[in-house]
Write a protein that holds these residues in place. Sequence first.
Motif, short mmCIF file in Angstrom:
data_model
loop_
_atom_site.label_atom_id
_atom_site.label_comp_id
_atom_site.label_asym_id
_atom_site.label_seq_id
_atom_site.Cartn_x
_atom_site.Cartn_y
_atom_site.Cartn_z
N VAL A 22 0.83 -1.21 0.00
CA VAL A 22 0.00 0.00 0.00
C VAL A 22 0.87 1.26 0.00
O VAL A 22 2.07 1.20 0.24
N ASP A 23 0.23 2.38 -0.24
CA ASP A 23 0.91 3.66 -0.28
C ASP A 23 1.75 3.84 0.99
O ASP A 23 1.27 3.66 2.10
N GLY A 24 3.02 4.15 0.79
CA GLY A 24 3.92 4.36 1.91
C GLY A 24 4.67 3.12 2.35
O GLY A 24 5.59 3.21 3.17
N SER A 25 4.31 1.95 1.82
CA SER A 25 5.03 0.71 2.18
C SER A 25 6.49 0.84 1.76
O SER A 25 6.79 1.25 0.64
N ARG A 26 7.38 0.46 2.66
CA ARG A 26 8.81 0.50 2.36
C ARG A 26 9.23 -0.84 1.77
O ARG A 26 8.93 -1.89 2.35
N LEU A 27 9.92 -0.79 0.65
CA LEU A 27 10.41 -2.01 0.03
C LEU A 27 11.75 -2.40 0.64
O LEU A 27 12.45 -1.56 1.20
N PRO A 28 12.12 -3.66 0.51
CA PRO A 28 13.44 -4.08 1.01
C PRO A 28 14.55 -3.33 0.27
O PRO A 28 14.36 -2.91 -0.88
N GLY A 32 19.60 -6.15 0.18
CA GLY A 32 18.96 -7.24 0.92
C GLY A 32 18.10 -8.12 0.03
O GLY A 32 18.14 -9.35 0.14
N LEU A 33 17.33 -7.49 -0.86
CA LEU A 33 16.47 -8.28 -1.74
C LEU A 33 17.32 -9.10 -2.71
O LEU A 33 17.02 -10.27 -2.96
N ALA A 34 18.39 -8.50 -3.22
CA ALA A 34 19.28 -9.24 -4.12
C ALA A 34 19.86 -10.47 -3.42
O ALA A 34 19.89 -11.56 -4.00
N ARG A 35 20.27 -10.29 -2.19
CA ARG A 35 20.81 -11.42 -1.41
C ARG A 35 19.74 -12.49 -1.23
O ARG A 35 19.99 -13.68 -1.46
N ASP A 36 18.53 -12.08 -0.85
CA ASP A 36 17.45 -13.04 -0.61
C ASP A 36 17.06 -13.80 -1.86
O ASP A 36 16.70 -14.98 -1.80
N THR A 43 20.45 -6.07 -10.73
CA THR A 43 19.18 -6.60 -11.22
C THR A 43 18.01 -6.00 -10.45
O THR A 43 17.03 -5.54 -11.03
N VAL A 44 18.12 -5.97 -9.13
CA VAL A 44 17.06 -5.40 -8.30
C VAL A 44 16.98 -3.89 -8.51
O VAL A 44 15.88 -3.33 -8.63
N SER A 45 18.11 -3.22 -8.60
CA SER A 45 18.13 -1.77 -8.83
C SER A 45 17.42 -1.41 -10.13
O SER A 45 16.64 -0.45 -10.18
N ALA A 87 8.67 -16.06 -9.24
CA ALA A 87 8.28 -17.17 -8.37
C ALA A 87 9.21 -17.35 -7.18
O ALA A 87 9.11 -18.32 -6.46
N GLY A 88 10.10 -16.41 -6.97
CA GLY A 88 11.07 -16.52 -5.88
C GLY A 88 10.51 -16.06 -4.57
O GLY A 88 9.33 -16.18 -4.28
N SER A 89 11.35 -15.47 -3.76
CA SER A 89 10.99 -15.03 -2.42
C SER A 89 9.94 -13.92 -2.44
O SER A 89 9.80 -13.21 -3.42
N THR A 90 9.24 -13.79 -1.34
CA THR A 90 8.23 -12.77 -1.21
C THR A 90 8.88 -11.42 -1.03
O THR A 90 9.86 -11.26 -0.31
N VAL A 91 8.33 -10.41 -1.71
CA VAL A 91 8.83 -9.05 -1.61
C VAL A 91 7.83 -8.27 -0.77
O VAL A 91 6.71 -8.07 -1.18
N ALA A 92 8.20 -7.87 0.38
CA ALA A 92 7.35 -7.04 1.25
C ALA A 92 8.01 -6.79 2.56
O ALA A 92 8.92 -7.39 2.95
#
Length: 92
Positions: A22-28, A32-36, A43-45, A87-92
Amino acid sequence: MYSRQEQIASYVRDQIVAGRLVDGSRLPSTRGLARDLGVSRQTVSLAYERLLIEGLLRSEKGKGTFVTLDPQLIQARSSRPDKQSYAGSTVA
């Protein structure tokens, strides 16, 4: 087949359209997301950059990357056919 960058961007986009991010949610952080996910930080950038250009995210230097919602943009996105999600890890 979509690139990893496209898969990540599509997954985050789908989460926003579905209302799970939702609006204002901070992404990883990109690091950190690249590692996960086992991908490069670049790629994540690039995935985040794509969503910044689309107007779905905003970046605050030193604070992070956040969801920013424009209701008309979300409505337009939700009416498009679904693309392959990551289909990988959850982003949130």
